[in-house]
Write a protein that holds these residues in place. Structure first.
Motif, PDB file in Angstrom:
ATOM      1  N   ALA A   1      -8.132  -3.567   5.004  1.00 26.41           N
ATOM      2  CA  ALA A   1      -7.237  -3.035   5.598  1.00 26.41           C
ATOM      3  C   ALA A   1      -7.622  -2.455   6.990  1.00 26.41           C
ATOM      4  O   ALA A   1      -7.071  -2.852   8.121  1.00 26.41           O
TER       5      ALA A   1
ATOM      6  N   ASP B   1     -16.023  -5.992   0.407  1.00 25.50           N
ATOM      7  CA  ASP B   1     -14.928  -6.351  -0.633  1.00 25.50           C
ATOM      8  C   ASP B   1     -14.326  -5.316  -1.020  1.00 25.50           C
ATOM      9  O   ASP B   1     -14.600  -4.975  -2.304  1.00 25.50           O
ATOM     10  N   HIS B   2     -13.541  -4.595  -0.271  1.00 20.63           N
ATOM     11  CA  HIS B   2     -12.657  -3.487  -0.694  1.00 20.63           C
ATOM     12  C   HIS B   2     -11.281  -3.394   0.076  1.00 20.63           C
ATOM     13  O   HIS B   2     -11.303  -3.462   1.382  1.00 20.63           O
ATOM     14  N   PRO B   3     -10.124  -3.370  -0.639  1.00 19.91           N
ATOM     15  CA  PRO B   3      -9.013  -3.579  -0.001  1.00 19.91           C
ATOM     16  C   PRO B   3      -8.716  -2.665   1.265  1.00 19.91           C
ATOM     17  O   PRO B   3      -8.044  -2.783   2.037  1.00 19.91           O
TER      18      PRO B   3
ATOM     19  N   GLU C   1     -17.083  -1.672  -1.738  1.00 15.58           N
ATOM     20  CA  GLU C   1     -17.191  -2.136  -2.993  1.00 15.58           C
ATOM     21  C   GLU C   1     -18.805  -1.410  -3.646  1.00 15.58           C
ATOM     22  O   GLU C   1     -19.071  -1.430  -4.590  1.00 15.58           O
TER      23      GLU C   1
ATOM     24  N   MET D   1       0.980  -1.072   0.012  1.00 16.34           N
ATOM     25  CA  MET D   1      -0.040   0.046   0.007  1.00 16.34           C
ATOM     26  C   MET D   1       0.925   1.338   0.148  1.00 16.34           C
ATOM     27  O   MET D   1       2.117   1.267   0.459  1.00 16.34           O
TER      28      MET D   1
END
Ligand code: TXA
Ligand code: MG
Length: 333
Positions: free
Chosen positions: A123, A117-119, A27, A1
């Motif tokens: 995180a 579902d989103h990085p 998402e 990142m």
């Protein structure tokens, strides 16, 4: 990142731990997050949104392994749906555990849980090591934000930090499935369809109707007819009637915006034309940003070509009907 994103993430964690609000991407749409275990932090969400306190919030989790921390009764169906669709645009309504404060559930005995579902969201959730309560990061009853700029425009100083994860890939809110009272029931359609859910559960799935107007105070705020509404009046029109409806509105001297799919554009004074994607997923991804743009352009009337009746369009049709119900243009629908 990236380093900048790491610094922002560290700041977001500090703010959440200090009981402040952080908006973050998922998402589906951007969420307005607070520590789900901290009632005074959760209260700030309701204040920032102008949302009535009895409208429950979804608790976002880093993974399905913490389901049992947040629900006291996790049926096998919930585990199967979580295994099939998490991380993803699915919210499960389950009996809440003692850990869930009343402030999150509006006093109800159930809680909504979802792994987005989103990085960036994942995180944040993994590092936070707790649940993050988050509704869509818009003012109550308005269109959900699908970019960080939408959140800033809508909530301004009411939110301490907006994490920017780019435009949302799905663009409309998660599918909500109630498993707290026996057979699975879809409370809000989304990108995961009733057939997808039935495919995993191997059963039929009951469904609420799109424009249903509850007599009781709503358990699901998205179930209110006047929800997801732009400020400009919006009317859904069948494809075959759209050209005539546009001409009639222009003849009345109105500034008209059109969201068309199959109807070919034509030019006229006072007319703004938006050609929307032909596929349901592409249409959903752009829908809220398009409504915001047309709203900001000051159209007196937004005419929308009605989507096709197929199941793939159900969630889009649901949001368009609610936007229409909320606009005062649709006494007939
Ligand atoms: O995609 C989404 O679900 C987004 C992102 C941020 O995760 N969140 C979202 O939250 O749309 P919100 O609060 O705008 O809509 C959540 C809906 C509301 O209509 C709420 O009433 C319903 O979920 N809900 C939450 N907890 C519930 C519960 N225990 N029982 C029934 N409905 C519930
Ligand atoms: Mg919302």
């Amino acid at each position: 990142m990236r380093v900048a994103q790491d610094t922002e993430l560290a700041l977001a964690l500090d703010l959440l731990r200090a009981g402040e609000l952080v908006a973050f991407p998922t998402e589906t749409v951007y969420g307005l997050g607070a520590d789900a275990s901290n009632p005074s932090a959760v209260a700030k969400i309701f204040a920032a949104k102008g949302r009535p306190a009895d409208h429950p919030l979804i608790v976002h989790l880093a993974g399905a392994d913490s389901l049992d921390d947040w629900s006291r009764e996790v049926p096998d169906e919930a585990r199967r749906l979580a295994a099939a669709f998490w991380p993803g645009p699915l919210t499960l309504i389950l009996k809440r555990s003692a850990r869930v404060p009343d402030a999150v559930t509006g006093g109800q005995d159930t809680v909504g849980l979802r792994v987005p579902d989103h990085p960036l969201a994942l995180a944040l959730l993994s590092a936070f090591e707790g649940g993050i309560a988050a509704p869509s990061a818009n003012r109550f009853g308005r269109i959900s934000p699908t970019t960080a700029a939408h959140v800033r425009a809508e909530l301004g100083a009411a939110v301490s930090l907006v994490l920017d994860g780019g435009p949302c890939a799905v663009g409309i809110e998660s599918t909500i499935v109630d498993l707290s009272r026996g057979a699975a029931r879809v409370l809000r359609p989304g990108a995961i369809g009733a057939a997808d859910i039935a495919g995993v559960l191997g059963t039929g799935t009951a469904q609420g109707s799109a424009c249903f107007q509850p007599a009781q105070p709503p358990r699901v705020s998205g179930a209110m007819a006047a929800h997801y509404a732009p400020s400009s009046p919006l009317r859904l029109v069948a494809a075959v009637d759209l050209a005539a409806a546009v001409r009639a509105a222009l003849a009345e001297g109105r500034d008209v915006a059109v969201i068309a799919r199959t109807l070919r554009a034509f030019a006229a004074a006072g007319l703004r034309w938006h050609a929307a994607p032909l596929d349901a997923a592409g249409y959903a991804r752009e829908l809220y940003a398009t409504l915001r743009l047309l709203d900001a352009a000051g159209a007196d009337l937004i005419l929308v070509e009605a989507p096709p009746p197929e199941a793939a369009w159900q969630a889009v049709a649901d949001r368009l009907q609610r936007a229409a119900c909320g606009s005062g243009e649709n006494d007939e629908t």
